[in-house]
Design a protein around this motif. Structure first.
Motif, PDB file in Angstrom:
ATOM      1  N   LYS A  61       0.832  -1.214  -0.142  1.00  0.00           N
ATOM      2  CA  LYS A  61       0.051  -0.219   0.052  1.00  0.00           C
ATOM      3  C   LYS A  61       0.950   1.058  -0.020  1.00  0.00           C
ATOM      4  O   LYS A  61       0.480   2.163  -0.584  1.00  0.00           O
ATOM      5  N   TRP A  62       1.899   1.241   0.685  1.00  0.00           N
ATOM      6  CA  TRP A  62       2.994   2.239   0.810  1.00  0.00           C
ATOM      7  C   TRP A  62       3.551   2.770  -0.334  1.00  0.00           C
ATOM      8  O   TRP A  62       3.446   3.606  -1.035  1.00  0.00           O
ATOM      9  N   GLU A 107       1.041   7.616  -4.369  1.00  0.00           N
ATOM     10  CA  GLU A 107       2.047   8.420  -5.427  1.00  0.00           C
ATOM     11  C   GLU A 107       2.776   9.605  -4.693  1.00  0.00           C
ATOM     12  O   GLU A 107       3.675   9.991  -5.132  1.00  0.00           O
ATOM     13  N   ASN A 108       1.965  10.240  -3.795  1.00  0.00           N
ATOM     14  CA  ASN A 108       2.459  11.331  -3.179  1.00  0.00           C
ATOM     15  C   ASN A 108       2.715  11.076  -1.658  1.00  0.00           C
ATOM     16  O   ASN A 108       2.012  11.326  -1.053  1.00  0.00           O
ATOM     17  N   LYS A 109       3.998  10.544  -1.626  1.00  0.00           N
ATOM     18  CA  LYS A 109       4.368  10.089  -0.292  1.00  0.00           C
ATOM     19  C   LYS A 109       4.582  11.374   0.781  1.00  0.00           C
ATOM     20  O   LYS A 109       4.102  11.194   1.937  1.00  0.00           O
TER      21      LYS A 109
END
Length: 162
Positions: A81-82, A86-88
């Protein structure tokens, strides 16, 4: 009296078995105190074989089923999931903001709680709002349906499926 003797006496008093003559019919009695200088290691670690009848009713048996989730499976799911995010940096920023918000609200509640009479006033405000909410949304069937549709529309807005 030395420290070792005091510790030995305390552990003997805690771990000595109950004598059958000290129990009453409606509650468990405390065990008799051991002799003053009893240092026998076998008496220190004996567990009581007699169980109070009142507490015997509350014994719980373990279920024979095993849980299907494993710690490794959970970690791999979280990693997947991590990696799919896309936008961490945005997720980390929102998470940090949430932690700061929780800390700030805890500080604010602590400050309000220290002011005399204000906590009681806030409790009255909370009770009043709760009463209004119950009357407005939960008391009648039509208003419960309205609340359910409002919640569903909010879920769709958050999920982005609106």
């Amino acid at each position: 009296m030395s420290m070792a003797t005091a510790i030995s006496m305390a552990t003997t008093a805690v771990f000595s078995p109950l004598s059958p003559t000290t129990t009453s019919h409606h509650s468990c009695a405390l065990p008799n105190l051991p002799p003053r200088f009893s240092t026998s290691p076998s008496s220190v670690f004996k567990l009581s074989s007699s169980v109070c009848r009142r507490h015997a009713r509350f014994q719980i048996k373990a279920a024979s089923e095993e849980t299907s989730s494993d710690g490794g499976e959970i970690l791999t799911d979280l990693k997947e999931k991590w990696d799919a995010v896309e936008n961490k940096s945005t997720v980390l920023l929102y998470g940090g903001g949430a932690l700061v918000g929780v800390w700030l609200s805890a500080t604010l509640v602590g400050a309000i709680n220290s002011i005399p009479l204000l906590p009681k006033i806030m409790e009255l405000v909370g009770l009043g709002y709760t009463g209004w909410f119950v009357y407005r949304y939960l008391l009648f069937k039509s208003s419960r349906k309205e609340l359910a549709t409002d919640i569903e529309s909010l879920k769709k807005k958050i999920a982005g499926t609106d």
